[in-house]
Scaffold this motif. Structure first.
Motif, mmCIF file in Angstrom:
data_model
loop_
_atom_site.group_PDB
_atom_site.id
_atom_site.type_symbol
_atom_site.label_atom_id
_atom_site.label_comp_id
_atom_site.label_asym_id
_atom_site.label_seq_id
_atom_site.Cartn_x
_atom_site.Cartn_y
_atom_site.Cartn_z
ATOM 1 N N ASN A 273 0.796 -1.234 0.000
ATOM 2 C CA ASN A 273 0.000 0.000 0.000
ATOM 3 C C ASN A 273 0.823 1.275 0.000
ATOM 4 O O ASN A 273 0.256 2.373 0.009
ATOM 5 C CB ASN A 273 -0.927 0.025 1.222
ATOM 6 N N GLY A 274 2.145 1.142 0.026
ATOM 7 C CA GLY A 274 2.953 2.345 0.061
ATOM 8 C C GLY A 274 4.378 2.074 0.452
ATOM 9 O O GLY A 274 4.814 0.913 0.555
ATOM 10 N N SER A 275 5.126 3.150 0.708
ATOM 11 C CA SER A 275 6.550 3.049 1.024
ATOM 12 C C SER A 275 6.928 4.084 2.079
ATOM 13 O O SER A 275 6.279 5.127 2.208
ATOM 14 C CB SER A 275 7.408 3.277 -0.229
ATOM 15 N N LEU A 276 8.012 3.791 2.800
ATOM 16 C CA LEU A 276 8.598 4.707 3.765
ATOM 17 C C LEU A 276 10.098 4.762 3.519
ATOM 18 O O LEU A 276 10.702 3.746 3.154
ATOM 19 C CB LEU A 276 8.359 4.233 5.209
ATOM 20 N N ARG A 277 10.703 5.930 3.736
ATOM 21 C CA ARG A 277 12.159 6.002 3.663
ATOM 22 C C ARG A 277 12.664 7.067 4.632
ATOM 23 O O ARG A 277 11.979 8.047 4.922
ATOM 24 C CB ARG A 277 12.637 6.254 2.240
ATOM 25 N N TRP A 278 13.895 6.825 5.133
ATOM 26 C CA TRP A 278 14.488 7.676 6.171
ATOM 27 C C TRP A 278 15.992 7.687 6.014
ATOM 28 O O TRP A 278 16.598 6.695 5.583
ATOM 29 C CB TRP A 278 14.111 7.118 7.554
#
Length: 377
Positions: A273-278
């Protein structure tokens, strides 16, 4: 605290500032700091706010006015000090990696369990508010099924062939190089956010085989007289591909030879459903992509995780007033000390240290055998 250099400074600052930012159930008292060189440890005690100092860690552990032992010494000393502290009934904090080897790490974990003492391993990057918020979003199901976790930890502080042969470059002292020094942080973030690692295939490389003899001189700086050279016995860089127990694929890279990258500790997570990045070098921000956004508006949005709703951020400044590296330690120690006082555990402990060490050992085994290796449970 045993040790007083780079991590000693970070830890001491965190203890002193903890009750300034948080309403705490118990306030840390800086009773004594320990180091081998009396003049240096005395100076460190005065500068960092410790009431007294010792030059023998055994005397420190024997003191009845001390409840917690914090170990910030080179890796080869962790096991002996921690096991002795556990037998003395002291709670224990130690820097990562937990030990030199998986067997040592298991012995340390057995000791703290047998003697029923609290135990913390300092994976402080978990405690950036943006990382904590990423964890919250994942647990709430925002990403759905996780497909990929990719992590890179890039530094460049030892690229010069003239950089000296410090303890971090000796296997008998450090255990491993970039793998255990910085790769361990990425592995912890992978376990924290995506789950346990099941199997992997990896490789590592040492680019500069010999260096002038030298020693640390503060932070990540070092000094040398260039009168003699010695062999580098750890990796300069490593990389591995892995499968998580939940079916996700992972890629990890750790190197201290990535020119221009001072401390780029970053990850990206892709789900259905989506992505995260840090990225640690911009640690207050979390990039979020949601597949449900309408066409034309889809793309990564940047969240400045300084609002009161973001984990730990409310303890500091108004929204948009960013915090830094040192605050990750304040958050970490708050979680640990409150956990001890309230008898609840929501912080990385020696069990996490053992599981992390199992992955480190599997990477080294894979490099030797050239094939896939199952991570021991």
């Amino acid at each position: 605290m045993v040790g007083y250099q780079f991590m000693g400074k970070a830890h001491s600052h965190a203890y002193r500032d903890l009750p300034f930012y948080f309403d705490v159930s118990t306030t840390p008292v800086l009773k004594a700091i320990c180091g081998r060189k009396e003049e240096s440890v005395k100076e460190a005690a005065e500068k960092m706010g410790w009431e007294s100092y010792e030059t023998d860690w055994r005397k420190l552990i024997a003191r009845e006015d001390i409840d917690v032992i914090d170990i910030v010494t080179p890796n080869h000393t962790h096991a002996e000090i921690a096991i002795a502290a556990a037998k003395a009934g002291k709670h224990i904090i130690t820097e990562k990696p937990l030990a030199l080897t998986l067997e040592e790490a298991k012995e340390m974990y057995s000791a703290v369990k047998e003697h029923n003492v609290g135990h913390l391993i300092c994976h402080n990057y978990r405690y950036a508010p943006a990382v904590q918020y990423a964890k919250k979003l994942i647990e709430e199901g925002l990403l759905g099924r996780i497909y990929h976790f990719r992590a890179r930890y890039l530094q460049d502080f030892i690229m010069s062939p003239d950089f000296p042969l410090i303890w971090r470059l000796k296997k008998e002292v450090a255990g491993s190089g970039a793998l255990g020094d910085i790769g361990a942080h990425s592995i912890d973030l992978g376990r924290f956010l995506a789950g346990e690692i099941q199997s992997l295939v990896g490789t590592k490389e040492t680019f500069i085989k010999e260096r002038p003899i030298g020693e640390m001189s503060g932070g990540l700086s070092a000094s040398s007289d260039f009168s003699s050279v010695g062999e580098v016995t750890v990796d300069d860089a490593c990389a591995f591909l892995c499968r998580f127990e939940n079916g996700a694929l992972g890629t990890f890279e750790a190197t201290r030879f990535a020119g221009g990258n001072r401390n780029k500790n970053e990850f990206e997570i892709n789900g259905e459903n989506g992505s995260l990045r840090w990225n640690m070098e911009d640690m207050n921000k979390l990039d979020v992509y949601l597949a449900k956004d309408e066409e034309g508006l889809q793309g990564f949005r940047t969240i400045n995780c300084t609002e009161e709703i973001h984990p730990y951020a409310g303890a500091y400044w108004p929204a948009g007033h960013i915090i830094g590296y040192e605050h990750t330690f304040i958050n970490l120690f708050h979680s640990f000390l409150e956990g001890l006082y309230q008898d609840k555990k929501d912080y990385p402990d020696f069990e996490d240290g053992v599981k992390n060490q199992a992955v480190l050992a599997a990477v080294e085994e894979s490099d030797e055998t050239g094939g896939w290796v199952n991570v021991p449970s």
